[in-house]
Design a protein around this motif. Structure first.
Motif, PDB file in Angstrom:
ATOM      1  N   ILE A 126     -40.398  28.246 -15.035  1.00  0.00           N
ATOM      2  CA  ILE A 126     -40.403  27.638 -16.359  1.00  0.00           C
ATOM      3  C   ILE A 126     -41.850  27.516 -16.824  1.00  0.00           C
ATOM      4  CG2 ILE A 126     -38.282  26.331 -15.989  1.00  0.00           C
ATOM      5  CD1 ILE A 126     -40.034  23.851 -15.551  1.00  0.00           C
ATOM      6  N   PRO A 127     -42.094  27.616 -18.128  1.00  0.00           N
ATOM      7  CA  PRO A 127     -43.474  27.498 -18.613  1.00  0.00           C
ATOM      8  C   PRO A 127     -43.991  26.073 -18.479  1.00  0.00           C
ATOM      9  CG  PRO A 127     -41.935  27.640 -20.441  1.00  0.00           C
ATOM     10  CD  PRO A 127     -41.140  27.881 -19.207  1.00  0.00           C
ATOM     11  N   ALA A 128     -45.290  25.945 -18.167  1.00  0.00           N
ATOM     12  CA  ALA A 128     -45.928  24.631 -18.030  1.00  0.00           C
ATOM     13  C   ALA A 128     -47.389  24.745 -18.446  1.00  0.00           C
ATOM     14  CB  ALA A 128     -45.814  24.131 -16.594  1.00  0.00           C
ATOM     15  N   TYR A 129     -47.973  23.601 -18.695  1.00  0.00           N
ATOM     16  CA  TYR A 129     -49.374  23.594 -19.119  1.00  0.00           C
ATOM     17  C   TYR A 129     -50.113  22.453 -18.443  1.00  0.00           C
ATOM     18  CZ  TYR A 129     -53.572  23.342 -21.995  1.00  0.00           C
ATOM     19  OH  TYR A 129     -54.879  23.302 -22.409  1.00  0.00           O
ATOM     20  N   SER A 130     -51.325  22.727 -17.981  1.00  0.00           N
ATOM     21  CA  SER A 130     -52.199  21.700 -17.437  1.00  0.00           C
ATOM     22  C   SER A 130     -53.644  22.069 -17.777  1.00  0.00           C
ATOM     23  CB  SER A 130     -52.028  21.588 -15.915  1.00  0.00           C
ATOM     24  OG  SER A 130     -52.492  22.759 -15.273  1.00  0.00           O
ATOM     25  N   LYS A 131     -54.510  21.096 -17.768  1.00  0.00           N
ATOM     26  CA  LYS A 131     -55.911  21.351 -18.102  1.00  0.00           C
ATOM     27  C   LYS A 131     -56.547  22.311 -17.115  1.00  0.00           C
ATOM     28  CE  LYS A 131     -56.763  16.933 -20.448  1.00  0.00           C
ATOM     29  NZ  LYS A 131     -57.552  15.684 -20.452  1.00  0.00           N
ATOM     30  N   ALA A 132     -56.160  22.188 -15.855  1.00  0.00           N
ATOM     31  CA  ALA A 132     -56.780  23.027 -14.828  1.00  0.00           C
ATOM     32  C   ALA A 132     -56.256  24.465 -14.880  1.00  0.00           C
ATOM     33  CB  ALA A 132     -56.532  22.425 -13.452  1.00  0.00           C
ATOM     34  N   LYS A 133     -54.940  24.623 -15.031  1.00  0.00           N
ATOM     35  CA  LYS A 133     -54.333  25.950 -14.956  1.00  0.00           C
ATOM     36  C   LYS A 133     -53.959  26.531 -16.306  1.00  0.00           C
ATOM     37  CE  LYS A 133     -52.379  25.262 -10.334  1.00  0.00           C
ATOM     38  NZ  LYS A 133     -51.158  25.312  -9.513  1.00  0.00           N
ATOM     39  N   PRO A 193     -53.487  20.029   7.247  1.00  0.00           N
ATOM     40  CA  PRO A 193     -52.758  19.082   6.402  1.00  0.00           C
ATOM     41  C   PRO A 193     -51.278  19.147   6.649  1.00  0.00           C
ATOM     42  CG  PRO A 193     -53.433  20.988   5.128  1.00  0.00           C
ATOM     43  CD  PRO A 193     -54.075  21.131   6.466  1.00  0.00           C
ATOM     44  N   ARG A 194     -50.624  17.997   6.459  1.00  0.00           N
ATOM     45  CA  ARG A 194     -49.172  17.966   6.615  1.00  0.00           C
ATOM     46  C   ARG A 194     -48.532  18.571   5.385  1.00  0.00           C
ATOM     47  NH1 ARG A 194     -50.855  13.069   8.692  1.00  0.00           N
ATOM     48  NH2 ARG A 194     -50.352  12.728  10.872  1.00  0.00           N
ATOM     49  N   CYS A 195     -47.385  19.147   5.599  1.00  0.00           N
ATOM     50  CA  CYS A 195     -46.706  19.834   4.498  1.00  0.00           C
ATOM     51  C   CYS A 195     -45.863  18.854   3.706  1.00  0.00           C
ATOM     52  CB  CYS A 195     -45.815  20.930   5.070  1.00  0.00           C
ATOM     53  SG  CYS A 195     -44.808  21.710   3.821  1.00  0.00           S
ATOM     54  N   GLN A 196     -45.952  18.937   2.381  1.00  0.00           N
ATOM     55  CA  GLN A 196     -45.104  18.134   1.514  1.00  0.00           C
ATOM     56  C   GLN A 196     -44.473  19.053   0.484  1.00  0.00           C
ATOM     57  OE1 GLN A 196     -45.490  14.481   0.456  1.00  0.00           O
ATOM     58  NE2 GLN A 196     -46.916  13.748   1.946  1.00  0.00           N
ATOM     59  N   THR A 197     -43.272  18.720   0.056  1.00  0.00           N
ATOM     60  CA  THR A 197     -42.593  19.563  -0.917  1.00  0.00           C
ATOM     61  C   THR A 197     -42.037  18.735  -2.052  1.00  0.00           C
ATOM     62  OG1 THR A 197     -40.461  19.351   0.165  1.00  0.00           O
ATOM     63  CG2 THR A 197     -41.872  21.154   0.910  1.00  0.00           C
ATOM     64  N   PHE A 198     -41.770  19.406  -3.135  1.00  0.00           N
ATOM     65  CA  PHE A 198     -41.128  18.766  -4.273  1.00  0.00           C
ATOM     66  C   PHE A 198     -40.526  19.835  -5.149  1.00  0.00           C
ATOM     67  CE2 PHE A 198     -40.043  15.475  -6.897  1.00  0.00           C
ATOM     68  CZ  PHE A 198     -40.361  15.764  -8.210  1.00  0.00           C
ATOM     69  N   ILE A 199     -39.580  19.484  -5.978  1.00  0.00           N
ATOM     70  CA  ILE A 199     -38.896  20.478  -6.799  1.00  0.00           C
ATOM     71  C   ILE A 199     -39.881  21.258  -7.647  1.00  0.00           C
ATOM     72  CG2 ILE A 199     -37.302  20.744  -8.728  1.00  0.00           C
ATOM     73  CD1 ILE A 199     -35.597  18.625  -7.545  1.00  0.00           C
ATOM     74  N   TRP A 200     -40.735  20.562  -8.387  1.00  0.00           N
ATOM     75  CA  TRP A 200     -41.808  21.242  -9.118  1.00  0.00           C
ATOM     76  C   TRP A 200     -42.847  20.217  -9.501  1.00  0.00           C
ATOM     77  CZ3 TRP A 200     -43.021  19.509 -13.952  1.00  0.00           C
ATOM     78  CH2 TRP A 200     -42.037  18.788 -14.616  1.00  0.00           C
ATOM     79  N   MET A 201     -44.086  20.566  -9.438  1.00  0.00           N
ATOM     80  CA  MET A 201     -45.139  19.651  -9.842  1.00  0.00           C
ATOM     81  C   MET A 201     -46.484  20.362  -9.806  1.00  0.00           C
ATOM     82  SD  MET A 201     -45.541  17.242  -6.508  1.00  0.00           S
ATOM     83  CE  MET A 201     -44.082  16.366  -6.997  1.00  0.00           C
ATOM     84  N   ASP A 202     -47.457  19.765 -10.439  1.00  0.00           N
ATOM     85  CA  ASP A 202     -48.812  20.283 -10.428  1.00  0.00           C
ATOM     86  C   ASP A 202     -49.540  19.727  -9.211  1.00  0.00           C
ATOM     87  OD1 ASP A 202     -49.474  22.059 -12.367  1.00  0.00           O
ATOM     88  OD2 ASP A 202     -49.787  20.555 -13.926  1.00  0.00           O
ATOM     89  N   GLU A 203     -50.002  20.606  -8.345  1.00  0.00           N
ATOM     90  CA  GLU A 203     -50.737  20.105  -7.192  1.00  0.00           C
ATOM     91  C   GLU A 203     -52.018  19.391  -7.605  1.00  0.00           C
ATOM     92  OE1 GLU A 203     -49.459  23.081  -7.408  1.00  0.00           O
ATOM     93  OE2 GLU A 203     -47.975  23.161  -5.793  1.00  0.00           O
ATOM     94  N   ASP A 204     -52.593  19.834  -8.748  1.00  0.00           N
ATOM     95  CA  ASP A 204     -53.826  19.202  -9.175  1.00  0.00           C
ATOM     96  C   ASP A 204     -53.572  17.867  -9.858  1.00  0.00           C
ATOM     97  OD1 ASP A 204     -52.507  20.620 -11.178  1.00  0.00           O
ATOM     98  OD2 ASP A 204     -54.309  20.660 -12.444  1.00  0.00           O
TER      99      ASP A 204
END
Length: 624
Positions: free
Chosen positions: A277-284, A33-44
């Motif tokens: 920083i704290p974060a919340y997602s259904k998966a994680k 896979p090609r590499c992609q970046t971002f400041i912060w985000m949920d991969e899922d």
């Protein structure tokens, strides 16, 4: 710049870096896979285009990913999740923060408002409100790329030149805080006369940009305006502000040096430092994310820390309380009543300062700035398209973008910002950092600026920033503007003695001639007051002198187009752009293009799309 132009609150990427920022890299074989970046985000949570799957910041072998080599995660027509949308919109607002507050603070002295913090706060509110309004117009009906609109330094220098002529010089008593009564009708008349004249000059000059844009003359004019014209023009915008920066920084060099050092530390040395920083997602569930806060808002952080230090030095009486002593301007209670007096909500409106007046000399000076702004904006459009993964903008979109910028400057003049509007290059550079090219982000950012523009307390708080802190910010900001102008020369052959002569002579003359005329104002006397005022404004505007000489010499001294940098091979667009149709990005919204496509004469209009469209008058959902 922006010209603003082109001041980045991150690390500025000059045009040569744009293609790198929009490039792609492949790790391992073609199946990886090609590499992609971002400041912060949920991969899922991320749903990028199928052709460009997202991958985390860390490569499979544990090595760091080159953040400057990834394509966009979201294209121009895609919309990120709502929480990411809000976050990125606020980020772009913060990116434009420094330039937008700098313009009214610089104008305040020439408008005799240096001791009227409440009116300064109203000007700050107005410029944010109009910038948001113009951003929405540009993204919806203009170039339709994710490009932010805001105040322009290209109109600031002719404005200062106009306000420096004898007719508009401030009375000496307005410079003494003890003699100024901000509610006095006499004082109000003094600054309103100057501001309304500035408004009218900007409004009339903006008609030039509207005509050039919507008539399709942009392409014709750009044949003669090359890098050797643009480089000295932009560089002199920054270099000519050395006095404004020096006066504010010199009010307390210790605080100014601290502000400058903090901005350099955050924007250059700590830009790739991640804070969890704290974060919340259904998966994680509950987890942490990496947040590049120093890369996002170095200027705001630098100002905030210095502001806090000034506040501590004020409450412990370290700084002198006597206005005549050195360092008094670093106190945070110099304008302590402004926040209390300011209303919670203000609604800027056209003509809020009075009926705009017209000054011939001011109009001509502003037109010179408008031409400079147009040349920069065309370059910003192409850079924005590359960084957002879009095809190069077609002629009709460029024409429309310039025309809408002209409408924006007309609105800015009518509302009374004391300035015009232009595309912000610092936000274009931010696209290379975030890798999110969605225009919905910029659209929401425009809404954020409008909201900030109606919150009166926000403008009041910004107007109370101590002068040395502002001076420290100016040292960075205007230095980057000067360097950005020079970066335009990278497409020219700077091994050519011809080019070295044109640029060097234009730049140096743009400093020497205005400085000499300012010291000898009586040399430009023709016997006609209007002609004298026109000559005074033009020849005391470094941007005009340097730009005119660069334009004249570049178009008269023999040289090939390749040598002059007029023909540069267009670099390959990112692979992502192959999946985007030009029509989907640059056509008019809400089904307007489809409705007009059945009319043959519409295709002859320079700002209307000319491609084949299904003649179906049906409104599109949202902004396609």
């Amino acid at each position: 710049m922006s010209r603003n132009s082109q001041v980045s609150q991150f690390s500025f990427s000059p045009p040569s870096a744009f293609s790198d920022a929009a490039g792609t890299i492949t790790q391992g074989d073609e199946s990886s896979p090609r590499c992609q970046t971002f400041i912060w985000m949920d991969e899922d949570k991320v749903q990028p285009r199928a052709a460009e799957p997202l991958k985390p910041f860390i490569s499979e072998n544990g090595g760091k990913v080159d953040r400057n080599k990834s394509v966009t995660v979201y294209s121009v027509t895609q919309t990120p999740p709502w929480y990411l949308l809000v976050f990125l919109a606020f980020q772009h607002y913060l990116t434009a923060f420094g330039s937008n507050i700098a313009i009214p603070l610089i104008l305040a002295d020439s408008l005799c408002l240096q001791h009227d913090g409440l009116t300064q706060s109203h000007l700050i509110n107005t410029i944010f409100f109009v910038s948001g309004l113009c951003t929405i117009l540009q993204v919806t009906f203009g170039i339709r790329l994710p490009i932010l609109q805001g105040g322009t330094f290209a109109l600031l220098t002719p404005a200062l030149a106009m306000l420096s002529i004898p007719e508009f010089q401030c009375p000496s008593w307005t410079k003494n805080a003890t003699l100024v009564n901000t509610s006095s009708p006499v004082f109000i008349e003094v600054w309103r006369t100057r501001l309304t004249t500035l408004q009218g000059s900007i409004m009339v000059a903006s008609l030039l940009q509207i005509v050039v844009g919507f008539s399709g003359l942009v392409g014709f004019l750009m044949r003669f305006v090359g890098p050797l014209t643009i480089a000295p023009t932009i560089s002199l915008i920054g270099l000519s502000m050395f006095d404004a920066a020096g006066v504010r920084a010199g009010s307390h060099w210790g605080i100014s040096a601290m502000t400058t050092a903090l901005i350099i530390l955050f924007s250059q040395y700590l830009r790739f430092i991640e804070l969890p920083i704290p974060a919340y997602s259904k998966a994680k569930k509950l987890h942490t994310k990496r947040f590049y806060i120093f890369q996002m808002m170095p200027i705001l952080l630098g100002i905030a820390v210095s502001w806090l230090v000034c506040h501590l030095l004020t409450i412990y009486d370290v700084l002198p309380s006597d206005p005549n002593q050195y360092g008094h301007q670093a106190r945070t209670d110099v304008k302590e009543g402004v926040v209390t007096q300011a209303s919670w909500f203000v609604l800027p409106y056209p003509g809020q300062w009075g009926t705009p007046a017209v000054n011939l000399a001011g109009i001509i000076g502003m037109m010179a700035g408008i031409v400079c702004s147009m040349a920069e904006s065309v370059g910003d459009y192409h850079a924005c398209a590359k960084l957002s993964g879009a095809p190069p903008p077609p002629k009709h979109a460029i024409n429309r973008g310039i025309g809408v910028e002209g409408i924006g400057s007309l609105l800015a003049g009518a509302f009374g910002t004391g300035n015009g509007t232009t595309s912000f290059s610092e936000n274009v550079a931010a696209l290379g950092i975030t890798k999110v090219g969605s225009r919905m982000v910029i659209l929401l950012s425009g809404v954020v600026m409008i909201i900030m523009g109606v919150l009166g307390k926000i403008g009041a708080i910004f107007s109370t920033i101590p002068n040395p802190v502002i001076g420290g910010m100016f040292l960075i900001m205007f230095g980057v503007i000067a360097a950005t102008g020079i970066s335009n020369l990278q497409s020219t052959d700077m091994n050519s003695s011809r080019n070295n002569f044109v640029f060097g002579f234009s730049l140096f003359s743009g400093l020497v001639i205005p400085n000499w005329i300012n010291k000898n104002p009586n040399v430009l006397v023709t016997g006609q007051s209007e002609v004298d005022a026109v000559l005074q404004i033009l020849f005391t505007t470094p941007m005009f002198v340097g730009g005119f000489l660069g334009f004249f010499l570049d178009n008269t001294i023999p040289g090939t187009k390749s040598e002059r940098g007029l023909f540069v091979t267009d670099e390959t667009q990112p692979e992502a752009s192959a999946t985007l149709e030009t029509d989907d990005i640059y056509n008019l919204p809400f089904g307007i293009t489809r409705c007009l496509s059945s009319l043959p004469w519409v295709r002859k209009i320079p700002f209307c799309p000319g491609g084949e469209q299904t003649p179906l008058c049906k409104s599109d959902k949202g902004i396609p």
